[in-house]
Design an enzyme around this catalytic site. Structure first.
Site, short mmCIF file in Angstrom:
data_model
loop_
_atom_site.label_atom_id
_atom_site.label_comp_id
_atom_site.label_asym_id
_atom_site.label_seq_id
_atom_site.Cartn_x
_atom_site.Cartn_y
_atom_site.Cartn_z
N GLN A 288 56.35 15.90 46.82
CA GLN A 288 56.88 16.23 48.15
C GLN A 288 55.74 16.73 49.04
O GLN A 288 54.89 17.49 48.59
CB GLN A 288 57.95 17.31 48.03
CG GLN A 288 59.16 16.90 47.20
CD GLN A 288 60.11 15.95 47.95
OE1 GLN A 288 59.95 15.68 49.14
NE2 GLN A 288 61.08 15.43 47.23
N GLU A 338 61.75 7.82 35.83
CA GLU A 338 60.82 7.52 36.93
C GLU A 338 60.11 6.19 36.64
O GLU A 338 59.76 5.91 35.50
CB GLU A 338 59.79 8.67 37.06
CG GLU A 338 58.55 8.38 37.85
CD GLU A 338 58.77 8.05 39.31
OE1 GLU A 338 59.59 8.70 39.97
OE2 GLU A 338 58.11 7.11 39.79
N ASP A 386 67.30 11.57 43.42
CA ASP A 386 66.40 11.79 44.55
C ASP A 386 65.63 10.49 44.82
O ASP A 386 64.43 10.40 44.58
CB ASP A 386 65.43 12.95 44.22
CG ASP A 386 64.55 13.32 45.41
OD1 ASP A 386 64.74 12.77 46.50
OD2 ASP A 386 63.65 14.18 45.22
N CYS A 413 66.06 11.32 51.43
CA CYS A 413 65.21 11.44 52.62
C CYS A 413 65.64 10.43 53.67
O CYS A 413 64.92 10.18 54.63
CB CYS A 413 63.73 11.24 52.25
SG CYS A 413 63.43 9.71 51.39
C1 SAM Z 1 61.76 10.68 46.82
S1 SAM Z 1 60.80 10.57 45.38
C2 SAM Z 1 61.44 11.95 44.50
C3 SAM Z 1 60.60 12.48 43.38
C4 SAM Z 1 60.92 13.84 42.83
N1 SAM Z 1 62.33 14.09 42.69
C5 SAM Z 1 60.26 14.94 43.64
O1 SAM Z 1 60.94 15.69 44.32
O2 SAM Z 1 59.02 15.02 43.60
C6 SAM Z 1 61.44 9.15 44.63
C7 SAM Z 1 60.79 8.76 43.32
O3 SAM Z 1 61.51 7.63 42.79
C8 SAM Z 1 60.58 6.74 42.22
N2 SAM Z 1 61.28 5.44 42.15
C9 SAM Z 1 61.41 4.51 43.12
N3 SAM Z 1 62.22 3.52 42.72
C10 SAM Z 1 62.61 3.82 41.47
C11 SAM Z 1 63.47 3.18 40.52
N4 SAM Z 1 64.09 2.04 40.79
N5 SAM Z 1 63.66 3.78 39.32
C12 SAM Z 1 63.01 4.95 39.03
N6 SAM Z 1 62.21 5.60 39.88
C13 SAM Z 1 62.01 5.05 41.08
C14 SAM Z 1 59.37 6.83 43.09
O4 SAM Z 1 58.21 6.41 42.39
C15 SAM Z 1 59.34 8.32 43.41
O5 SAM Z 1 58.59 9.02 42.47
#
Ligand code: SAM
Length: 457
Positions: A288, A338, A386, A413
């Site tokens: 973040q 993730e 998230d 977001c």
């Molecule tokens: C908004 S971030 C949130 C990360 C964490 N919750 C934080 O607050 O730091 C979204 C995360 O989802 C991962 N991501 C995107 N698509 C995904 C998928 N299909 N399956 C698993 N992870 C995914 C991205 O790499 C990223 O790390």
């Protein structure tokens, strides 16, 4: 009078719409004008026109709306360093963000009765210079000086900002020093059209301890000796720089970082502390960007669970496992899912270094792995989502709902995909109890929300 592209017209701005642009009318025809606030009277130039609406940019601010910041000499996207809410005073930014969430929940989510609390704003010192990750493209100005900055709206032309109002002070400092040093070197700048030249982007991550990680993104297949010497010099010259990488990216792409990140000097990870846990952050891991607001966001998300003691919880789209590791203090077990391998590795290291044993990391796509886990017979009492801006796949939400997980907390977001996904969960038997917006991105129109769902059928 009908309007055409290129026309200059005077318009009164009536409201701000979702996406952050001001809306006014020319003879009942809707015109969207970025960087305006309600009450503004502006002269604009029409830059595009569709069947039902047009878009214009301010050429003169004739009368300023009451919610504009005091300095009315700033009117353009560039004046505000690309911050599309920078012209609004902060109190009004917060007011509009709450209203926009209510609006989008009604229009896209089809929910009227849900409780949307007033957005949680940032402390004054966190409304500017809060970004702990900054990526800027390199370019040459007309005097062939190496600059970095951001792209002008809908363009690939870079404009330079010396002290970017969102970037952390340390990121601004590192970028400015590196640029001065680069201008004394003979390192070439990448030219997109020709796909030639070395320097593509500079990325700086910073933390609350005023330490920095520097990543130089190059159009190259390997690290040349002169680059290595240059970066050694940077590492030795700036005390706060604790980690230096080169990212090799020789593809024709808009994605900044390359697939190979080569560690050159100092630490491999930048550390950041949240809730007493020291997290490891690699160049490519999601983290973040506004740490003080993140602490509030996570506290709110976790407080939305009725009771996590001894529960089995999935942290879906977990990044480096931040939320999962905080949850693991009370939960029986946390599964953290993730897709980015580097982020999962960071998480595993963090868990080991912080003595956290009740967390299991799964590398893969949440849309598949979460169902796999449940279908393998693992107990799952609650899920915290998230996802990135595009939200969650509808099909996987529908399948998940069949497993009747009692509680779902959803951090997003992007309120419009959150609203879309909420609609699915509601149709599948969940009640959306409450929504708490959090201002993670002051000065921009971006809005973060946390929603709490529980199963009623
Ligand atoms: C908004 S971030 C949130 C990360 C964490 N919750 C934080 O607050 O730091 C979204 C995360 O989802 C991962 N991501 C995107 N698509 C995904 C998928 N299909 N399956 C698993 N992870 C995914 C991205 O790499 C990223 O790390």
């Amino acid at each position: 009078m009908s309007i055409s592209v290129g026309d200059k017209v005077v318009i009164d701005i009536e409201k701000i719409v979702y996406g952050g642009e001001g809306l006014g009318f020319v003879n009942d025809f809707a015109v969207f004008v970025p960087m305006t606030v309600p009450g503004d009277k502006v002269e604009i130039e029409i830059i595009s026109k569709k069947k039902t609406y047009a878009r214009g940019i301010i050429t003169k601010l004739l009368e300023a709306g009451a919610e504009r910041i005091e300095d009315t000499s700033k009117i353009s996207f560039e004046d505000f360093h690309g911050c599309d809410f920078g012209m609004l005073n902060y109190e009004s930014q917060l007011k509009y963000k709450t209203e926009l969430v209510k609006d989008v929940m009604e229009k896209i989510g089809g929910v009227k009765d849900v409780l949307v609390s007033d957005i949680v704003g940032a402390e004054e010192e966190d409304t500017h210079n809060y970004r702990n990750k900054v990526i800027e493209p390199f370019a040459l100005d007309k005097n062939k000086k190496i600059i970095t900055g951001m792209f002008k709206r809908k363009s690939h032309e870079v404009f330079e900002v010396k002290e970017n109002m969102l970037s952390s002070h340390l990121a601004n400092k590192v970028i400015n020093i590196v640029k001065t040093m680069l201008n004394k070197s003979k390192i070439s700048v990448y030219k997109e059209k020709e796909h030639r030249g070395l320097l593509r982007h500079i990325m700086v991550r910073t933390n609350s301890k005023n330490e920095a990680m520097l990543v130089l993104v190059l159009n190259a297949k390997k690290v040349f000796r002169d680059i290595e010497e240059f970066l050694k010099n940077v590492y030795d010259s700036i005390d706060e720089v604790k980690s230096v990488y080169v990212s090799l990216n020789n593809e024709i792409t808009n994605v900044a970082l390359g697939k190979e990140n080569i560690h050159l000097f100092g630490d491999k990870y930048l550390k950041e502390t949240i809730n007493g846990i020291n997290f490891n952050i690699s160049p490519n891991s999601f983290f973040q960007i506004n740490v003080n607001q993140t602490k509030k966001l996570y506290d709110i998300g976790i407080s939305f669970f009725d009771d996590i003691n001894d529960k089995y919880i999935v942290d879906a789209f977990s990044g480096t496992g931040t939320i999962g590791m905080i949850l693991s203090k009370n939960a029986k077990k946390v599964y953290s899912i993730e897709i980015i391998k580097e982020a999962v590795k960071d998480g595993i290291r963090t868990a080991r270094e912080n003595g956290i044993e009740n967390i299991e990391f799964i590398t893969g796509d949440v849309n598949k792995e979460l169902l796999n886990l449940i279908e393998k017979g693992k107990r799952v009492d609650a899920v915290i989502f998230d996802p990135p801006r595009k939200g969650i796949e509808g099909d996987s939400l529908i399948k998940l709902a069949k497993h009747k997980i009692n509680e779902i907390v959803y951090i997003s977001c992007n309120p419009s995909t959150f609203a879309r996904d909420s609609k699915i969960l509601i149709e599948e038997g969940y009640k959306l109890e409450k929504i708490q917006p959090v201002d993670m991105f002051p000065q921009t129109n971006h809005i973060e929300v946390v929603g709490k769902f529980y199963l009623i059928k």
